[in-house]
Design a protein around this motif. Structure first.
Motif, short mmCIF file in Angstrom:
data_model
loop_
_atom_site.label_atom_id
_atom_site.label_comp_id
_atom_site.label_asym_id
_atom_site.label_seq_id
_atom_site.Cartn_x
_atom_site.Cartn_y
_atom_site.Cartn_z
N ILE A 89 0.85 -1.18 0.00
CA ILE A 89 0.00 0.00 0.00
C ILE A 89 0.89 1.23 0.00
N VAL A 90 0.61 2.17 -0.93
CA VAL A 90 1.43 3.38 -1.03
C VAL A 90 0.54 4.60 -0.86
N ASN A 91 0.93 5.49 0.05
CA ASN A 91 0.22 6.76 0.21
C ASN A 91 0.90 7.83 -0.61
N ALA A 92 0.19 8.33 -1.64
CA ALA A 92 0.70 9.43 -2.45
C ALA A 92 -0.20 10.65 -2.31
N THR A 93 -0.94 10.72 -1.21
CA THR A 93 -1.76 11.88 -0.90
C THR A 93 -1.01 12.75 0.11
N PRO A 94 -1.46 13.98 0.35
CA PRO A 94 -0.82 14.81 1.37
C PRO A 94 -1.23 14.41 2.79
N MET A 95 -2.15 13.47 2.93
CA MET A 95 -2.59 13.05 4.26
C MET A 95 -1.42 12.50 5.07
N GLY A 96 -1.30 13.00 6.28
CA GLY A 96 -0.19 12.61 7.14
C GLY A 96 0.75 13.75 7.42
N MET A 97 0.68 14.81 6.58
CA MET A 97 1.47 16.00 6.86
C MET A 97 0.92 16.69 8.10
N PRO B 98 -0.05 -7.68 8.75
CA PRO B 98 1.40 -7.85 8.82
C PRO B 98 2.05 -8.21 7.49
N ARG B 99 1.30 -8.85 6.60
CA ARG B 99 1.87 -9.26 5.32
C ARG B 99 2.07 -8.07 4.37
N HIS B 100 1.43 -6.94 4.64
CA HIS B 100 1.56 -5.77 3.78
C HIS B 100 2.92 -5.09 3.94
N TRP B 101 3.43 -4.53 2.87
CA TRP B 101 4.45 -3.50 3.00
C TRP B 101 3.75 -2.16 2.73
N VAL B 102 4.19 -1.11 3.42
CA VAL B 102 3.49 0.17 3.35
C VAL B 102 4.52 1.28 3.13
N ALA B 103 4.29 2.07 2.10
CA ALA B 103 5.19 3.20 1.78
C ALA B 103 4.41 4.51 1.82
N ASP B 104 5.10 5.58 2.21
CA ASP B 104 4.48 6.90 2.27
C ASP B 104 5.43 7.89 1.62
N ILE B 105 4.89 8.82 0.81
CA ILE B 105 5.76 9.82 0.20
C ILE B 105 5.93 11.04 1.10
N VAL B 106 5.11 11.18 2.13
CA VAL B 106 5.24 12.29 3.08
C VAL B 106 6.53 12.09 3.90
N TYR B 107 7.30 13.15 4.09
CA TYR B 107 8.50 12.99 4.92
C TYR B 107 8.55 13.95 6.11
N PHE B 108 7.56 14.79 6.28
CA PHE B 108 7.43 15.58 7.51
C PHE B 108 6.05 15.32 8.07
N PRO B 109 5.92 14.49 9.07
CA PRO B 109 6.96 13.77 9.81
C PRO B 109 7.43 12.53 9.04
N LEU B 110 8.62 12.05 9.40
CA LEU B 110 9.13 10.84 8.75
C LEU B 110 8.24 9.64 9.04
N GLU B 111 7.75 9.55 10.27
CA GLU B 111 6.81 8.48 10.58
C GLU B 111 5.41 9.08 10.67
N THR B 112 4.66 8.92 9.60
CA THR B 112 3.29 9.41 9.56
C THR B 112 2.40 8.50 10.39
N GLU B 113 1.16 8.93 10.57
CA GLU B 113 0.21 8.08 11.29
C GLU B 113 0.04 6.74 10.60
N LEU B 114 0.04 6.75 9.27
CA LEU B 114 -0.09 5.51 8.51
C LEU B 114 1.09 4.59 8.76
N LEU B 115 2.30 5.12 8.70
CA LEU B 115 3.48 4.28 8.91
C LEU B 115 3.59 3.79 10.34
N ARG B 116 3.18 4.64 11.28
CA ARG B 116 3.21 4.21 12.68
C ARG B 116 2.28 3.03 12.91
#
Length: 299
Positions: A204-212, A227-245
């Motif tokens: 699952i990849v987040n390419a929206t601004p959600m998480g900034m 647990p089987r998913h890998w998850v990527a986010d393009i947001v980097y502020f914060p580095l750990e978004t709510e989705l990645l956390r």
């Protein structure tokens, strides 16, 4: 409305024998961007007097300038070029003389080079995301991916995912027409049932601004993560978004937005200067920011 980025460079010219190389970033809410530091530090390392300005309507007093006015001002001030971020990556195309083949395919521009009175648009997000995923999620199953967001960044990410061999790309967006259009471009499928799509997806990849910082939250119900998913986010502020956390808590492999931010800047630096940047050096500059900055939003 008058809008100017004029800067007196006569002193620098007198002291060094050359005027500084000016570039910048046009976008909203970008005051904590790491991009200026990466470009300026690499410029110094390569013997350049490089100045990177932030052109942020949200930080200006009075009426906000239009994108056209900001682009005109940068070109008139002698900038070598500008990066372009949210929310202008698609709108800027109409203001350019030409765009590169990757930018044309993606349908979005994040780097504009000024030369010989012309404006040429490029997309370094495409390569930046692909390179980040290749290096950061080695061995990840790419059979089926759910992409959140079909905007300017989403287009670059979608094409990058296809180039990496994704067989089934499912795309969702708050604008169903945008998702359908992008899906048609890349041979993917527009989806609205996120529960079913997440169940079918390997990644699952987040390419929206959600998480900034200015747009907290997630573009998908995190209860759908497994647990089987890998998850990527393009947001980097914060580095750990709510989705990645949430993904990390559930045991998923995760990829934050730092790699894309660094690699797109590497390619942009080359376009602006004609020089080959040191990727590791630019990454080190990016990572030198304190954890205080990681709680904020940048471009």
């Amino acid at each position: 409305m008058a809008f100017s980025l004029a800067q007196d460079s006569r002193q620098a010219l007198a002291e060094t024998g050359r005027a500084p190389l000016r570039v910048g970033l046009i976008g909203k809410g970008i005051q904590l961007s790491r991009t200026p530091a990466m470009h300026e530090a690499e410029g110094r390392a390569q013997g350049l007097d490089l100045h990177y300005d932030l052109i942020d309507p949200d930080a200006m007093t009075g009426p906000q300038p239009t994108l056209a006015q900001m682009l005109d001002a940068a070109q008139d001030a002698g900038f070598a070029g500008v990066n372009v971020t949210f929310p202008y990556k698609k709108a800027v195309i109409a203001l350019l003389d030409d765009i590169s083949a990757p930018a044309r395919v993606v349908g979005a521009v994040n780097t504009v080079v000024f030369a010989d009175g012309k404006r040429r648009g490029h997309n370094t997000d495409y390569w930046g995301f692909a390179e980040s995923l290749r290096r950061g999620l080695v061995g990840a199953n790419m059979d089926s991916v759910l992409l959140l967001g079909a905007g300017g960044a989403g287009g670059a990410v979608a094409h990058a995912l296809v180039s990496l061999g994704v067989k089934q790309l499912m795309i969702t967006d708050r604008d169903p027409a945008a998702a359908a259009s992008l899906a048609a471009e890349v041979g993917g499928t527009a989806v609205t049932d996120l529960a079913a799509a997440a169940k079918a997806a390997d990644g699952i990849v987040n390419a929206t601004p959600m998480g900034m910082a200015k747009l907290p939250g997630t573009a998908i119900d995190t209860a759908l993560l497994e647990p089987r998913h890998w998850v990527a986010d393009i947001v980097y502020f914060p580095l750990e978004t709510e989705l990645l956390r949430a993904a990390r808590t559930r045991g998923c492999r995760i990829l934050n937005g730092s790699g894309m931010a660094v690699f797109q800047a590497v390619r942009a630096f080359s376009l602006f200067t004609g020089l080959t940047p040191d990727t590791n050096r630019m990454r080190a500059t990016f990572e030198a920011f304190s954890q205080v900055h990681d709680t904020q939003k940048g471009g």
